[in-house]
Enzyme design. Structure first.
Site, short mmCIF file in Angstrom:
data_model
loop_
_atom_site.label_atom_id
_atom_site.label_comp_id
_atom_site.label_asym_id
_atom_site.label_seq_id
_atom_site.Cartn_x
_atom_site.Cartn_y
_atom_site.Cartn_z
CD GLU A 206 -4.74 -7.18 -6.11
OE1 GLU A 206 -5.47 -8.16 -6.01
OE2 GLU A 206 -4.77 -6.23 -5.29
CB CYS B 170 -23.47 -4.00 12.78
SG CYS B 170 -23.78 -5.38 11.68
NE ARG C 229 -4.24 -1.56 1.80
CZ ARG C 229 -4.97 -2.16 2.72
NH1 ARG C 229 -4.75 -1.94 3.99
NH2 ARG C 229 -5.96 -2.95 2.36
CG LEU D 131 2.39 -17.82 -2.55
CD1 LEU D 131 2.26 -17.37 -1.12
CD2 LEU D 131 3.12 -16.75 -3.35
N GLY D 132 1.72 -22.21 -2.95
CA GLY D 132 0.62 -23.04 -3.45
C GLY D 132 0.05 -22.54 -4.77
CG ASP E 156 -12.54 -9.26 -2.78
OD1 ASP E 156 -13.58 -8.65 -2.44
OD2 ASP E 156 -11.52 -9.27 -2.08
CB CYS F 198 -18.79 -6.23 6.44
SG CYS F 198 -20.43 -6.85 6.06
CB CYS G 142 -25.95 -1.42 6.32
SG CYS G 142 -25.99 -3.21 6.19
CE1 TYR H 286 -10.42 -7.91 -6.30
CE2 TYR H 286 -8.65 -9.48 -6.74
CZ TYR H 286 -9.17 -8.42 -6.01
OH TYR H 286 -8.41 -7.85 -5.03
CD GLN I 268 -7.84 -20.07 -5.61
OE1 GLN I 268 -6.93 -20.08 -6.43
NE2 GLN I 268 -8.77 -21.00 -5.58
CB THR I 269 -2.52 -16.77 -0.99
OG1 THR I 269 -2.48 -17.83 -1.95
CG2 THR I 269 -1.45 -17.02 0.03
FE1 SF4 Z 1 -21.81 -5.24 7.26
FE2 SF4 Z 1 -23.99 -3.73 7.24
FE3 SF4 Z 1 -23.02 -4.60 9.54
FE4 SF4 Z 1 -21.71 -2.76 8.16
S1 SF4 Z 1 -23.69 -2.56 9.11
S2 SF4 Z 1 -20.82 -4.54 9.17
S3 SF4 Z 1 -22.11 -3.39 6.07
S4 SF4 Z 1 -23.84 -5.84 7.93
#
Ligand code: SF4
Length: 380
Positions: free
Chosen positions: A42, A204, A29, A85-86, A143, A197, A213, A125, A47-48
């Protein structure tokens, strides 16, 4: 669909503000991302997990600092760096893609999703991630993390693996990704899925987009996402035989395709129905290597999990039967030593020191390590 422009911009700014303060500090980053670095990482991340990828990321660029150096490297060197790494098809595709970038794109990583998807191993992706993070193009990405966030955010009760649902998610992603800082936005969306999430119980209470949401509003977040038709995990039993001779052990190169394609292995086979592991092993040595063997010792089984397969590997220490006739020297890792007649070209007798030069799949590395630490194989 997100028709309300105000809601869209509120979502973007809430997410980006949260990301600014909560993002993980990861080596790839960077303020000014290097497209080649993004391209490699990427592919590694397919898958890792991130923590597994980080040491490989550092090692990779010390060896292959440019796409040209990767394109010019022999495939065995690439596979050696990828060892552990597979999913080795990724390494072979990365190598082929580097050659294609040099030959067809003048050594420059292409920046559009369509061009990137022409490269081997690059799907929608990964192309979107390289285009948005590496080049700042507003390419949508979906993803597993993003699909889960979207399923909850928009209260989507359809199977998230279904192609229509995926298409719908891409439409949502395309509407949400901003022109300004699309790469940061895409990373923020994935980070929300990784840290807040999450798949088990979403957090939440600390979610920056909770007020937008629909799952939170409808209290359906624990029922989502919906996943049907989970791929069945197959159990595969494999058997391998370690043979030591003249301070060397016998190893074999796998074919360039399929599981662990192009890597080296302790010779063995898949046990078929009706065979004992010992029978399967003796048959493989006789038919594929022309060697009659005797089982000397049974080693503890190794279990290895792949995405859709659980492997159970039965390792044995074996001896070449006295009846086996001796013959001429064959190809050997650097130093010629006497070996048995008619050995296939894809086999080597490798010394302990030479073993390090070959790339092995992780369970075979573990078997070899165990043999060495327990002195089952002495190389004396
Ligand atoms: Fe996921 Fe919605 Fe909860 Fe945020 S509020 S963590 S988007 S379920």
């Amino acid at each position: 669909m997100i028709t309300d422009v105000n809601l869209r911009s509120e979502f973007q700014s809430r997410l980006l503000n949260w990301f600014e303060t909560h993002k993980r500090d990861l080596p790839f980053r960077k303020k000014k991302p290097n497209p080649y670095h993004i391209f490699v990482v990427e592919v590694m991340l397919q898958q890792t997990q991130i923590k597994t990828v980080i040491p490989y990321y550092h090692r990779w660029f010390k060896t292959f600092s440019t796409v040209e150096s990767l394109a010019q490297a022999p495939i065995d060197r690439v596979l050696k760096l990828w060892e552990g790494l597979g999913y080795y098809t990724r390494a072979r595709n990365l190598h082929k893609a580097a050659k294609m970038i040099v030959d067809e794109f003048g050594g420059k990583i292409p920046n559009t999703v369509n061009e990137l998807m022409r490269l081997p191993g690059i799907g929608r992706y990964t192309a979107g991630a390289i285009s948005s993070i590496g080049f700042g193009k507003p390419a949508p990405i979906v993803d597993g993390n993003v699909a889960r966030v979207f399923a909850r955010l928009f209260n989507v009760k359809k199977d998230i693996l279904n192609s229509d649902t995926q298409k719908y998610f891409y439409e949502l992603a395309a509407q949400l990704v901003p022109e300004k800082e699309p790469g940061t936005f895409n990373q923020a969306l994935m980070e929300l899925g990784s840290l807040v999430c999450i798949s088990e119980i979403p957090k939440c209470e600390i979610c920056p987009v909770r007020n937008l949401c629909l799952a939170y509003k409808n209290k359906t977040q624990l029922d989502l996402p919906v996943r049907k038709n989970k791929t069945e995990i197959k159990k595969i039993e494999m058997v391998v035989g370690i043979i030591e001779k003249n301070s060397r052990i016998l190893i074999r190169k796998r074919p360039p395709y399929g599981i662990w394609g192009g890597l080296w292995e302790i010779p063995g086979t898949v046990r078929t129905k009706g065979q004992t592991p010992e029978e399967a092993l003796m048959q493989e040595f006789q038919e594929a290597l022309g060697l009659k063997i005797k089982i000397q010792k049974t080693l503890p089984q190794i279990v290895h999990h792949l995405t859709h397969r659980n492997l159970m590997i039965y390792p044995y220490v074996c001896l070449i039967s006295e009846k086996q006739k001796r013959g001429q020297a064959s190809s050997v890792a650097r130093m010629p030593v006497p070996v048995l007649r008619s050995m296939p070209k894809n086999t080597r007798w490798a010394s302990q020191c030479n073993l390090k030069r070959f790339s092995f799949p992780v369970p075979h590395q573990n078997i070899l390590k165990r043999c060495l630490t327990q002195q089952v194989v002495t190389f004396r």
